[in-house]
Design an enzyme around this catalytic site. Structure first.
Site, PDB file in Angstrom:
ATOM      1  N   ARG A  36       0.825  -1.217   0.000  1.00 41.71           N
ATOM      2  CA  ARG A  36       0.000   0.000   0.000  1.00 41.71           C
ATOM      3  C   ARG A  36       0.855   1.260   0.000  1.00 41.71           C
ATOM      4  NH1 ARG A  36      -4.831  -2.167   3.917  1.00 41.71           N
ATOM      5  NH2 ARG A  36      -6.129  -2.884   2.217  1.00 41.71           N
ATOM      6  N   LYS A 219     -20.377 -16.168   1.171  1.00 38.60           N
ATOM      7  CA  LYS A 219     -21.837 -16.064   1.260  1.00 38.60           C
ATOM      8  C   LYS A 219     -22.464 -15.255   0.140  1.00 38.60           C
ATOM      9  CE  LYS A 219     -22.220 -16.386   6.224  1.00 38.60           C
ATOM     10  NZ  LYS A 219     -22.511 -15.648   7.450  1.00 38.60           N
ATOM     11  N   GLY A 375      -9.419  -9.691  -1.010  1.00 38.54           N
ATOM     12  CA  GLY A 375      -8.269 -10.227  -0.292  1.00 38.54           C
ATOM     13  C   GLY A 375      -7.747 -11.560  -0.801  1.00 38.54           C
ATOM     14  N   GLY A 398     -13.448  -3.747  -0.186  1.00 36.43           N
ATOM     15  CA  GLY A 398     -14.811  -3.247  -0.011  1.00 36.43           C
ATOM     16  C   GLY A 398     -15.168  -2.190  -1.044  1.00 36.43           C
TER      17      GLY A 398
HETATM   18  P1  AMP Z   1     -15.429 -13.394   0.890  1.00 39.80           P
HETATM   19  O1  AMP Z   1     -14.873 -12.589   2.010  1.00 39.80           O
HETATM   20  O2  AMP Z   1     -16.919 -13.343   0.776  1.00 39.80           O
HETATM   21  O3  AMP Z   1     -14.723 -13.138  -0.427  1.00 39.80           O
HETATM   22  O4  AMP Z   1     -15.169 -14.905   1.262  1.00 39.80           O
HETATM   23  C1  AMP Z   1     -13.906 -15.413   1.467  1.00 39.80           C
HETATM   24  C2  AMP Z   1     -14.030 -16.667   2.266  1.00 39.80           C
HETATM   25  O5  AMP Z   1     -14.834 -17.594   1.583  1.00 39.80           O
HETATM   26  C3  AMP Z   1     -12.721 -17.341   2.511  1.00 39.80           C
HETATM   27  O6  AMP Z   1     -12.447 -17.269   3.895  1.00 39.80           O
HETATM   28  C4  AMP Z   1     -12.971 -18.788   2.077  1.00 39.80           C
HETATM   29  O7  AMP Z   1     -12.454 -19.741   2.972  1.00 39.80           O
HETATM   30  C5  AMP Z   1     -14.480 -18.861   2.057  1.00 39.80           C
HETATM   31  N1  AMP Z   1     -14.963 -19.949   1.203  1.00 39.80           N
HETATM   32  C6  AMP Z   1     -14.776 -20.122  -0.100  1.00 39.80           C
HETATM   33  N2  AMP Z   1     -15.327 -21.266  -0.511  1.00 39.80           N
HETATM   34  C7  AMP Z   1     -15.873 -21.868   0.563  1.00 39.80           C
HETATM   35  C8  AMP Z   1     -16.568 -23.065   0.790  1.00 39.80           C
HETATM   36  N3  AMP Z   1     -16.817 -23.920  -0.194  1.00 39.80           N
HETATM   37  N4  AMP Z   1     -16.975 -23.353   2.043  1.00 39.80           N
HETATM   38  C9  AMP Z   1     -16.730 -22.487   3.053  1.00 39.80           C
HETATM   39  N5  AMP Z   1     -16.075 -21.324   2.904  1.00 39.80           N
HETATM   40  C10 AMP Z   1     -15.646 -21.011   1.675  1.00 39.80           C
END
Ligand code: AMP
Length: 417
Positions: A36, A219, A375, A398
Site C-alpha cells: 500500500r 456467502k 483479499g 470493499g
Molecule cells: P469473501 O470474504 O466473501 O470473499 O469470502 C472469502 C471466504 O470464503 C474465505 O475465507 C474462504 O475460505 C471462504 N470460502 C470459499 N469457498 C468456501 C466453501 N466452499 N466453504 C466455506 N467457505 C468457503
C-alpha cells in the site's frame, strides 16, 4: 472542478494527500507487506518533483481512541525509504498547523492516525450499550457537528487536496470525501485512484466482449448486490466458492453440509431467472472436492455438485469445474474476478482458486483485460507470482465491491462533482 494530477502545477504549493497506509504490522510493529505504501509513491513523488510539499494523511487499523499500537509513527521510516527523502511526523493530526506551515518545497510531513479522532469517521464513540435512541441521536449529531471543525483544520494545512486512497473511497469520511469541499478548484485523484477508476470502467462501462465475471467467496448475502448488478452486464457469470451451494440448493440439489443460506434461495432463483431472460451464461461448479471436517488434513472426496451426502461439505472446485471455467475464461476479452472458489486458507483446498489465478494470467497473455480484487483473490494472484501478469490488481476490497455493485463511491463523487 476536478483537476488532474498530471497537469496540475504543484510549484510552491502544499498538497494534502489522503493515502491508504493501513499496512499490516507484526507484533514488533514491523511492516509485513508494504504494497500500500509503494502503490502511493508515484503520486507523492509527482508532487515533490513539481516543486510542492506534502502533507500525508491516513488511518491505520481501527483504533477507538489514541492508541500507540496504531500509530503511523511505526511506518515513518519505511515511507521515507520508499520516497527517498526524510519524512517529518506530526503526532496529532489536529495540531499540525505549525509543522505544515513550515514545510518548504520538497519536504514531507506525515500526520498521526486520523482515526484517533471519532470525527474522521463521524461516528459516535463510547456510547453505553443501553443508550436510548435519543442519546444515540444526540451523540451522532454532536460528532457530526465537530466533524466540520476537524475537516476544516485538516484542509487549512494545504493549498490542494489529492485523494489516492481507493481502499476507503466507499466511505464518506472527513479525509476521504468531506475535505474536498474546501478545495473546489484544487482537488484531484492521485495516480492510484485514477488507475482503479479506469480499471473498473474497463469492466463495467467499456468492456470488450465476451465479458466474464467470476464471483466467489463465502456467502451470497455479502455479494448479493454485486451479483444483481453484474447479471445485467456480463456475458458469463461464474459463481464459485461457498456461495455457489445456495444456487445449487435453489435448483433442488443436495448440498449436504456445505455452506448455504436458505433465506437467500428466492434471491438466487431471481438471479438465475434474470440471467436466463438476458441470455447470460451462469456457470456453477459441476462437482466439488468435499470433506467431512473443516480441516486441511481431512480426507477429500469428489461428489457431483447436486449430490453431496449429508455429512460432507463442499470445500473446493473440482477439476471438471475448473476445466469448464478455464474454457470460459480463455474465450473472454474481459474478466473480472472477486472471491475464492474454495477454502483458500487451507492449502489442500486452495487448488481451485490458484487455478483461476493461472487462467487469468493466461487470458491476459491472449489479450484479455483482467481485473482482480478482494483479499483472497489478490493473495492467490500474488502467491502464484502473477501480479504483473494480470491487467490490474485492485487495492480496495470493499471499495471495489461497492463499485461493482454499481454504487457511486463518496470518495470518487467528492472529487468529480
Ligand atoms: P469473501 O470474504 O466473501 O470473499 O469470502 C472469502 C471466504 O470464503 C474465505 O475465507 C474462504 O475460505 C471462504 N470460502 C470459499 N469457498 C468456501 C466453501 N466452499 N466453504 C466455506 N467457505 C468457503
Amino acid at each position: 472542478m476536478q483537476q488532474y494530477i498530471d497537469s496540475y502545477d504543484f510549484n510552491g504549493k502544499k498538497a494534502i494527500v489522503r493515502v491508504d497506509f493501513n499496512v499490516p504490522l507484526d507484533e514488533n510493529f514491523n511492516i509485513t507487506d508494504d504494497t500500500r505504501i509503494r502503490r502511493a509513491i508515484p503520486t507523492l513523488k509527482k508532487v515533490l518533483a513539481g516543486g510542492g510539499s506534502l502533507i500525508i494523511m491516513s488511518h491505520l487499523g481501527r483504533p477507538k481512541k489514541v492508541d500507540p499500537k496504531f500509530s503511523l509513527g511505526h511506518i515513518v521510516g519505511r515511507v521515507s525509504e520508499c520516497l527517498g527523502v526524510p519524512v517529518q511526523f506530526a503526532d496529532d493530526c489536529q495540531k499540525a498547523a505549525a509543522q505544515a506551515a513550515a514545510l518548504k518545497p520538497g519536504e514531507v510531513l506525515l500526520l498521526e492516525n486520523l482515526r484517533y479522532y471519532a470525527e474522521e469517521e463521524g461516528k459516535p464513540r463510547g456510547l453505553a450499550e443501553d443508550a436510548s435512541d435519543d442519546e444515540k441521536k444526540a451523540a451522532k449529531a454532536a460528532v457530526k457537528a465537530s466533524q466540520k471543525e476537524f475537516t476544516k483544520t485538516l484542509a487549512s494545512y494545504a493549498d490542494c487536496y489529492i485523494n489516492d486512497a481507493f481502499g476507503t473511497a466507499h466511505r464518506a469520511h472527513a479525509s476521504t470525501a468531506l475535505i474536498a469541499e474546501y478545495f473546489p478548484n484544487d482537488k484531484m485523484f492521485g495516480y492510484l485512484m485514477e488507475g482503479e477508476i479506469k480499471a473498473i470502467d474497463n469492466v463495467l462501462k467499456n468492456a470488450q466482449r465476451p465479458l466474464t465475471a467470476i464471483i466467489g467467496g463465502s456467502k451470497v448475502s455479502s455479494k448479493l448486490a454485486v451479483l444483481k448488478n453484474l447479471v445485467g452486464k456480463v456475458d458469463n457469470l461464474i459463481i464459485g466458492g461457498g456461495m455457489g451451494y445456495t444456487f445449487v440448493k435453489a435448483q433442488g440439489g443436495n448440498v449436504g453440509n456445505s455452506l448455504h443460506e436458505d433465506e437467500l434461495i428466492p434471491d438466487a432463483l431471481e438471479i438465475l431467472k434474470e440471467a436466463k431472460e438476458k441470455g447470460v451464461n451462469v456457470s456453477l461448479s459441476v462437482a466439488a472436492v468435499c470433506a467431512q471436517e473443516f480441516s486441511n488434513d481431512a480426507p477429500r472426496k469428489v461428489f457431483p455438485i447436486d449430490q453431496i451426502p449429508e455429512d460432507w461439505e463442499g470445500m473446493d472446485a473440482s477439476d471438471a469445474s475448473l476445466e469448464n471455467w478455464k474454457k470460459i475464461i480463455l474465450a473472454s476479452k474481459t474478466v473480472l474476478w472477486n472471491g475464492p472458489v474454495g477454502v483458500f486458507e487451507l492449502p489442500n483446498f486452495a487448488k481451485g482458486t490458484l487455478q483461476i489465478a493461472e487462467d487469468l494470467a493466461e487470458a491476459t497473455k491472449l489479450g484479455a483485460y483482467t481485473l482482480v480484487g478482494g483479499g483472497d483473490s489478490v493473495a492467490a494472484v500474488t502467491k502464484m507470482g502473477y501480479s504483473d501478469k494480470v491487467s490490474y490488481v485492485s487495492t480496495g476490497g470493499g471499495a471495489m465491491l461497492e463499485a461493482i455493485e454499481g454504487k457511486i463511491l463518496p470518495g470518487i463523487a467528492a472529487i468529480q462533482e
